[in-house]
Scaffold this motif. Sequence first.
Motif, PDB file in Angstrom:
ATOM      1  N   ILE A 445     135.092 132.358  81.243  1.00  0.00           N
ATOM      2  CA  ILE A 445     134.919 131.348  83.154  1.00  0.00           C
ATOM      3  C   ILE A 445     135.595 132.693  83.838  1.00  0.00           C
ATOM      4  CG2 ILE A 445     134.000 129.994  84.958  1.00  0.00           C
ATOM      5  CD1 ILE A 445     134.083 128.177  82.487  1.00  0.00           C
ATOM      6  N   LEU A 446     136.506 132.281  84.536  1.00  0.00           N
ATOM      7  CA  LEU A 446     137.807 133.094  85.733  1.00  0.00           C
ATOM      8  C   LEU A 446     137.253 134.766  85.002  1.00  0.00           C
ATOM      9  CD1 LEU A 446     141.206 131.413  85.140  1.00  0.00           C
ATOM     10  CD2 LEU A 446     139.245 131.329  87.058  1.00  0.00           C
ATOM     11  N   ASN A 447     137.459 135.530  84.048  1.00  0.00           N
ATOM     12  CA  ASN A 447     136.560 136.470  84.194  1.00  0.00           C
ATOM     13  C   ASN A 447     135.922 137.038  84.098  1.00  0.00           C
ATOM     14  OD1 ASN A 447     139.885 137.321  82.540  1.00  0.00           O
ATOM     15  ND2 ASN A 447     139.159 136.832  80.925  1.00  0.00           N
ATOM     16  N   TYR A 448     134.700 136.389  83.605  1.00  0.00           N
ATOM     17  CA  TYR A 448     133.507 136.553  84.467  1.00  0.00           C
ATOM     18  C   TYR A 448     133.445 136.366  86.372  1.00  0.00           C
ATOM     19  CZ  TYR A 448     128.051 136.036  84.993  1.00  0.00           C
ATOM     20  OH  TYR A 448     127.037 136.089  85.490  1.00  0.00           O
ATOM     21  N   VAL A 449     133.713 135.451  86.572  1.00  0.00           N
ATOM     22  CA  VAL A 449     133.783 135.123  88.024  1.00  0.00           C
ATOM     23  C   VAL A 449     134.363 136.113  88.321  1.00  0.00           C
ATOM     24  CG1 VAL A 449     134.307 133.927  90.515  1.00  0.00           C
ATOM     25  CG2 VAL A 449     133.220 132.747  88.311  1.00  0.00           C
ATOM     26  N   ALA A 450     135.840 136.698  88.405  1.00  0.00           N
ATOM     27  CA  ALA A 450     136.076 137.425  88.502  1.00  0.00           C
ATOM     28  C   ALA A 450     136.143 139.515  88.590  1.00  0.00           C
ATOM     29  CB  ALA A 450     137.678 138.431  87.733  1.00  0.00           C
ATOM     30  N   LEU A 451     135.268 139.713  87.433  1.00  0.00           N
ATOM     31  CA  LEU A 451     134.115 140.838  87.217  1.00  0.00           C
ATOM     32  C   LEU A 451     132.916 140.834  88.364  1.00  0.00           C
ATOM     33  CD1 LEU A 451     133.909 140.794  83.071  1.00  0.00           C
ATOM     34  CD2 LEU A 451     134.962 142.452  84.359  1.00  0.00           C
ATOM     35  N   HIS A 452     132.471 139.840  87.988  1.00  0.00           N
ATOM     36  CA  HIS A 452     131.161 139.456  89.395  1.00  0.00           C
ATOM     37  C   HIS A 452     131.507 140.003  90.606  1.00  0.00           C
ATOM     38  CE1 HIS A 452     127.182 137.792  90.974  1.00  0.00           C
ATOM     39  NE2 HIS A 452     128.007 137.318  91.751  1.00  0.00           N
ATOM     40  N   VAL A 453     132.919 139.725  91.419  1.00  0.00           N
ATOM     41  CA  VAL A 453     133.061 140.253  92.467  1.00  0.00           C
ATOM     42  C   VAL A 453     133.552 141.590  92.393  1.00  0.00           C
ATOM     43  CG1 VAL A 453     135.321 139.336  93.910  1.00  0.00           C
ATOM     44  CG2 VAL A 453     134.230 137.327  92.766  1.00  0.00           C
ATOM     45  N   VAL A 454     134.089 142.280  91.825  1.00  0.00           N
ATOM     46  CA  VAL A 454     134.713 143.464  91.619  1.00  0.00           C
ATOM     47  C   VAL A 454     133.288 143.978  91.021  1.00  0.00           C
ATOM     48  CG1 VAL A 454     135.626 144.675  90.006  1.00  0.00           C
ATOM     49  CG2 VAL A 454     136.518 143.225  90.030  1.00  0.00           C
ATOM     50  N   LYS A 455     132.587 144.171  90.465  1.00  0.00           N
ATOM     51  CA  LYS A 455     130.701 144.523  90.807  1.00  0.00           C
ATOM     52  C   LYS A 455     130.363 144.602  92.286  1.00  0.00           C
ATOM     53  CE  LYS A 455     127.140 144.915  88.235  1.00  0.00           C
ATOM     54  NZ  LYS A 455     125.839 144.544  87.084  1.00  0.00           N
ATOM     55  N   LYS A 456     130.733 143.310  93.050  1.00  0.00           N
ATOM     56  CA  LYS A 456     129.735 143.073  93.868  1.00  0.00           C
ATOM     57  C   LYS A 456     130.627 143.816  94.945  1.00  0.00           C
ATOM     58  CE  LYS A 456     129.005 140.109  97.258  1.00  0.00           C
ATOM     59  NZ  LYS A 456     129.079 138.520  97.704  1.00  0.00           N
ATOM     60  N   TYR A 457     131.631 144.255  95.381  1.00  0.00           N
ATOM     61  CA  TYR A 457     132.353 145.098  96.141  1.00  0.00           C
ATOM     62  C   TYR A 457     132.371 146.741  96.015  1.00  0.00           C
ATOM     63  CZ  TYR A 457     133.569 140.928  98.848  1.00  0.00           C
ATOM     64  OH  TYR A 457     133.876 139.662  99.276  1.00  0.00           O
ATOM     65  N   ARG A 458     132.461 146.705  94.443  1.00  0.00           N
ATOM     66  CA  ARG A 458     132.246 147.895  93.824  1.00  0.00           C
ATOM     67  C   ARG A 458     131.360 149.141  94.223  1.00  0.00           C
ATOM     68  NH1 ARG A 458     134.319 148.904  88.437  1.00  0.00           N
ATOM     69  NH2 ARG A 458     136.498 148.308  89.385  1.00  0.00           N
ATOM     70  N   GLU A 459     130.281 148.099  94.576  1.00  0.00           N
ATOM     71  CA  GLU A 459     128.868 149.228  94.659  1.00  0.00           C
ATOM     72  C   GLU A 459     129.258 149.146  95.788  1.00  0.00           C
ATOM     73  OE1 GLU A 459     125.885 147.059  91.455  1.00  0.00           O
ATOM     74  OE2 GLU A 459     125.847 146.311  93.204  1.00  0.00           O
ATOM     75  N   GLN A 460     129.749 147.911  96.503  1.00  0.00           N
ATOM     76  CA  GLN A 460     129.559 147.941  98.350  1.00  0.00           C
ATOM     77  C   GLN A 460     130.378 149.279  99.016  1.00  0.00           C
ATOM     78  OE1 GLN A 460     130.461 144.487  99.800  1.00  0.00           O
ATOM     79  NE2 GLN A 460     129.931 145.236 102.284  1.00  0.00           N
ATOM     80  N   TYR A 461     131.395 149.622  98.154  1.00  0.00           N
ATOM     81  CA  TYR A 461     132.522 150.937  98.552  1.00  0.00           C
ATOM     82  C   TYR A 461     132.520 151.695  97.460  1.00  0.00           C
ATOM     83  CZ  TYR A 461     134.009 147.190 101.802  1.00  0.00           C
ATOM     84  OH  TYR A 461     134.124 145.914 102.334  1.00  0.00           O
ATOM     85  N   GLU A 462     132.295 152.287  96.399  1.00  0.00           N
ATOM     86  CA  GLU A 462     131.696 153.578  95.953  1.00  0.00           C
ATOM     87  C   GLU A 462     131.087 154.254  96.481  1.00  0.00           C
ATOM     88  OE1 GLU A 462     134.681 152.416  92.303  1.00  0.00           O
ATOM     89  OE2 GLU A 462     132.674 153.123  91.759  1.00  0.00           O
TER      90      GLU A 462
END
Length: 462
Positions: A445-462
């Motif tokens: 579950i922690l991995n899923y939450v972290a991947l969700h956060v990473v995906k959200k901000y990666r779309e915003q700044y890349e």
Amino acid sequence: MSTSMLLLVGLLLIATAFFVGRNRSISVSANHGGIKNLNSLPSYYGALTALWCGIPSLIVLSLWVLFDDYFIQQSIIQMLPAAQQQLADNDMRLLLNTVGNIAASGTNGLNTEPYIIEAAARLNELNALSQNAITGLFILLAVALTFFAWLQIKPKLRARVQVERAFKGLLLLCASIAIFTTAGIVLSVLFESLKFFQSVPVTDFLFGMEWSPQMALRADQVGSSGAFGSIPLFAGTMLISLIAMLIAVPAGLMSAIYLSEYAAPKVRMAVKPMLEVLAGIPTVVYGFFAALTVAPFVRDTGGIFGLDVSSESALAAGLVMGVMIIPFVSSLSDDVINAVPQSLRDGSFGLGATKSETIKKVVIPAALPGIVGGVLLAVSRAIGETMIVVMAAGLAANLTANPLESVTTVTVQIVKLLIGDQEFNSPKTLSAFALGLMLFLITLILNYVALHVVKKYREQYE
């Protein structure tokens, strides 16, 4: 010939096959206008010959080593008296171990049954026959396949394509090992957990408020409640992990920002290795430090303010664990911050932003996916820590949110349940696998939450 010596011989045969194939391609090309008319470079023909020599031979050797002991044991069992062939599994394993020991070292004056001595002699014969058979088969197969590949070498042979395809399959196999290993771990834990849940209801395990895995052997036995409520264990795990992260994340992130953005090169070269030394200290040393220094200091400091602090407390364990985790957060965050393009900083400075504003508004948001990954690694490290908790927080499964009291964690209880000679058919021992399964699900579950956060901000700044 032993397996290790056979592997060494196999490596020599593979090297020989490479040079044989390479020289064959050069000699063949001489009749067709030179090397330039070959479909591939000579080294590819050598590599193809070496692959034909090595891969099938090593596969046969691996299968032989994997199943050899099983067939030999079955042959030994078949020659035992009929009464011995009907033994239970544990007794049969004990008997086979005795036969193996006698085969390796002899009777040495022991009063041993004649059929055991005969079985030991037969075991030595079968082992010798097996070693001779695999030696001959391995060398014969390697030489025969080398000769076959040698015959196939022609100028139009697409050796490079075949070699690259073989290496692609090898890389795929290596990548699959991690997947199969993970699947094997999950299935092994899952099956044992299902056995546990056949004895203890899932609701009692997930929502129970008391942990006392001592099962009563008699109806009148005292002190064996057999309560398997996991809430106190996970509460203690989360409490200690939270304290550790409150120490590690701010300190690690701030040190990474300083080393990346403010420190002079000489300071960075001196401070960063010193900081990373903390990651190389054994956890048992941290445990001693927590038990002998930090825990008494916390207790004495609490006494000054009139607080009742346990000699083993979650606060002491969390503080030391936080110090231990600082290098994980700092090193990973430092690498991620350094990877942010300098053009982003220059653009921010060009718009009139200060250095601190650039760090807060540009660098940290751009590096946030990597920082989240580092924090996740630190959380996983904190959840899986055992020695510090054992020596500084105790073994008592108390359901409390007070960091001044003694608590325990899931990993500590797993170790405690599996210490010594245990029967893997009792709820007490099987509960360790249920705890491991729940810990795996929490990490997932922690991995899923972290991947969700990473995906959200990666779309915003890349």
